[in-house]
Design an enzyme around this catalytic site. Structure first.
Site, PDB file in Angstrom:
ATOM      1  N   LEU A  87       0.826  -1.208   0.000  1.00  0.00           N
ATOM      2  CA  LEU A  87       0.000   0.000   0.000  1.00  0.00           C
ATOM      3  C   LEU A  87       0.861   1.260   0.000  1.00  0.00           C
ATOM      4  CD1 LEU A  87      -2.482  -0.948   2.891  1.00  0.00           C
ATOM      5  CD2 LEU A  87      -2.790  -1.370   0.439  1.00  0.00           C
ATOM      6  N   ASP A  88       0.310   2.298  -0.570  1.00  0.00           N
ATOM      7  CA  ASP A  88       0.830   3.646  -0.348  1.00  0.00           C
ATOM      8  C   ASP A  88       0.013   4.220   0.803  1.00  0.00           C
ATOM      9  OD1 ASP A  88       1.590   6.267  -0.282  1.00  0.00           O
ATOM     10  OD2 ASP A  88       1.120   6.703  -2.374  1.00  0.00           O
ATOM     11  N   LYS A 112       0.137   6.714   2.619  1.00  0.00           N
ATOM     12  CA  LYS A 112      -0.163   8.155   2.643  1.00  0.00           C
ATOM     13  C   LYS A 112      -1.190   8.553   1.581  1.00  0.00           C
ATOM     14  CE  LYS A 112       4.391   9.315   4.492  1.00  0.00           C
ATOM     15  NZ  LYS A 112       5.651  10.077   4.281  1.00  0.00           N
ATOM     16  N   ASN A 140       7.389  -2.378  14.154  1.00  0.00           N
ATOM     17  CA  ASN A 140       8.696  -2.120  14.741  1.00  0.00           C
ATOM     18  C   ASN A 140       9.381  -0.908  14.119  1.00  0.00           C
ATOM     19  OD1 ASN A 140       9.288  -3.543  12.296  1.00  0.00           O
ATOM     20  ND2 ASN A 140      11.240  -4.257  13.110  1.00  0.00           N
ATOM     21  N   ARG A 191       2.434   9.335  13.394  1.00  0.00           N
ATOM     22  CA  ARG A 191       2.416  10.282  12.269  1.00  0.00           C
ATOM     23  C   ARG A 191       1.643   9.725  11.076  1.00  0.00           C
ATOM     24  NH1 ARG A 191       7.743  11.085  14.129  1.00  0.00           N
ATOM     25  NH2 ARG A 191       8.670   9.794  12.477  1.00  0.00           N
ATOM     26  N   ASP A 211      18.178  -9.418  17.980  1.00  0.00           N
ATOM     27  CA  ASP A 211      16.997  -9.332  17.113  1.00  0.00           C
ATOM     28  C   ASP A 211      16.136 -10.577  17.244  1.00  0.00           C
ATOM     29  OD1 ASP A 211      16.556  -6.984  15.511  1.00  0.00           O
ATOM     30  OD2 ASP A 211      18.445  -7.384  14.513  1.00  0.00           O
TER      31      ASP A 211
END
Length: 408
Positions: A82-83, A85, A106, A114, A176
């Protein structure tokens, strides 16, 4: 006719759980893969050009143009690209969140907020969401904005300083992977709670905490024993600062051997060594450097086959130090089903399977690590978008088309 029994199948213990994975690099993807192995429907939500781990691999290890780094932590998942924004994506994300039990991400602290995908925003859509975040150092605090990368965490958490007679880096991304396992554990626990209470949970993990958790034994000994950093100084053959000799690694004529906690007298008899017999009555921790250096000099003339025979007779705890070529053909690794080979376009990759067995079986490979956006259109259809709406989202650039529909 003799009826042959089918091999055991691992139960899909998390069947019915849906996870949206907004993850990249290793910690988040590996955590989501543990859940996917156990039957969860993990949807990897990634940018239109793919997550970071598709475009980088250690030792530049690509099969054709497929990153082997990506292959190690993304099996059994579906992908939608997906984009985020793009304004048309809002409806897609809203329906995805409504359908999910878990969101795992993460990114650095503040990034999801945001993007209007932070915990508070998501909870307004799905009040019972399990929202799991993994950061480098934590969501807040003085180090929250520092880069959280395995090597740097090893350094800050004391792991490098405690490893080796001089500071030594662990030869893999241990923090990790441990952080991933801890995060998956927390998500599974929260899901079990949700099934009983109907309530979601906010989970926060960090590499820093994971790096410290790896050292729970040694840190507890160090602080509780009022030790000082002088304790780290030791003969280079010794494996840790807190075990007595001979605990460590020693060079032979033709190999290296790891020797665990063993009475020095037992080793002295196995090697028929008078210098070691003279040390048998000494405190194996207080005199660890003397014992280790003496043993190291004696072992330089031994070959592994002879040492193995002597140690087996005496009941000494030891193992040959394997390299990765040895490990692949190790009979116990083969018996445990640790590795498998998967086809990758024109080649093949060797991957590490799920580390646990359930009812005698390792979870199966249900889905190959996906192509970018491979399942996007089927996921949209399952969310109630009709074909014309799906085509419009693809045309607008909000959703990447399936690989089969992309121009060659």
């Amino acid at each position: 006719m003799t009826k042959t029994s089918s091999p055991p199948q691992a139960p899909r213990l998390l069947d019915g759980m849906r996870v949206l994975s907004f993850c990249h690099y290793l910690q988040g993807p590996a955590a989501a893969q543990y859940l996917a192995d156990l039957g969860a429907d993990v949807i990897k939500v990634e940018p239109r050009n793919g997550a970071f781990e598709r475009h980088w691999a250690g030792a530049s290890t690509f099969i054709e143009d497929v990153s082997v780094f990506f292959l190690c932590a993304n099996r059994n998942k579906r992908s939608i690209a997906l984009d985020i924004k793009h304004p048309d994506c809002a409806a897609v994300l809203h329906r995805l969140i409504e359908s999910a039990d878990v969101i795992v991400e993460n990114y650095r602290p503040g990034v999801m907020d945001r993007l209007q995908l932070g915990y508070d925003a998501v909870r307004r859509i799905k009040p019972d969401i399990i929202y799991a975040s993994a950061t480098g150092f934590g969501a807040d605090g003085p180090l929250k904005d520092r880069p959280g990368q395995d090597l740097l965490i090893q350094a800050r958490a004391g792991l490098i300083g405690a490893s080796g007679a001089t500071p030594t880096v662990t030869g893999c991304a241990a923090v990790d992977q441990h952080g991933a396992a801890l995060l998956a554990m927390g998500i599974a626990a929260a899901y079990a709670s949700k099934l009983v209470t109907g309530k979601g949970t906010r989970i926060e993990g960090s590499l820093f905490n994971a790096g410290i958790d790896l050292q729970a034994e040694s840190l507890t000994l160090y602080y509780s024993g009022k030790q000082t950093r002088e304790r780290f100084r030791r003969d280079p053959h010794l494996g840790t600062w807190f075990h007595e000799a001979p605990y460590g690694v020693y060079q032979l004529e033709d190999a290296f051997v790891a020797i665990s906690l063993n009475a020095i007298g037992k080793i002295a008899e196995a090697l028929d060594s008078d210098p070691l017999r003279a040390l048998a009555g000494k405190d194996a921790y207080a005199e660890r450097d003397l014992i280790a250096s003496t043993l190291a000099n004696i072992l330089l003339t031994w070959r592994f086959s002879a040492l193995s025979e002597a140690f087996e007779i005496a009941g000494v705890w030891y193992e040959r130090v394997n390299d990765y070529d040895d490990l692949l053909v190790d009979p116990q690794a083969i018996h445990n089903g640790i590795f498998s080979t998967i086809p990758v376009r024109g080649g093949e990759a060797t991957i590490v399977n799920h580390p646990l067995k359930y009812d005698g079986a390792v979870p199966d490979l249900r889905r190959m690590p996906p192509e970018i956006g491979e399942h996007g259109e089927e996921i949209l259809a399952s969310l109630g978008f009709d074909q014309s709406e799906i085509d419009a989202l693809v045309e607008a650039g909000a959703v990447a088309p399936a690989p089969s529909n992309r121009p060659s």
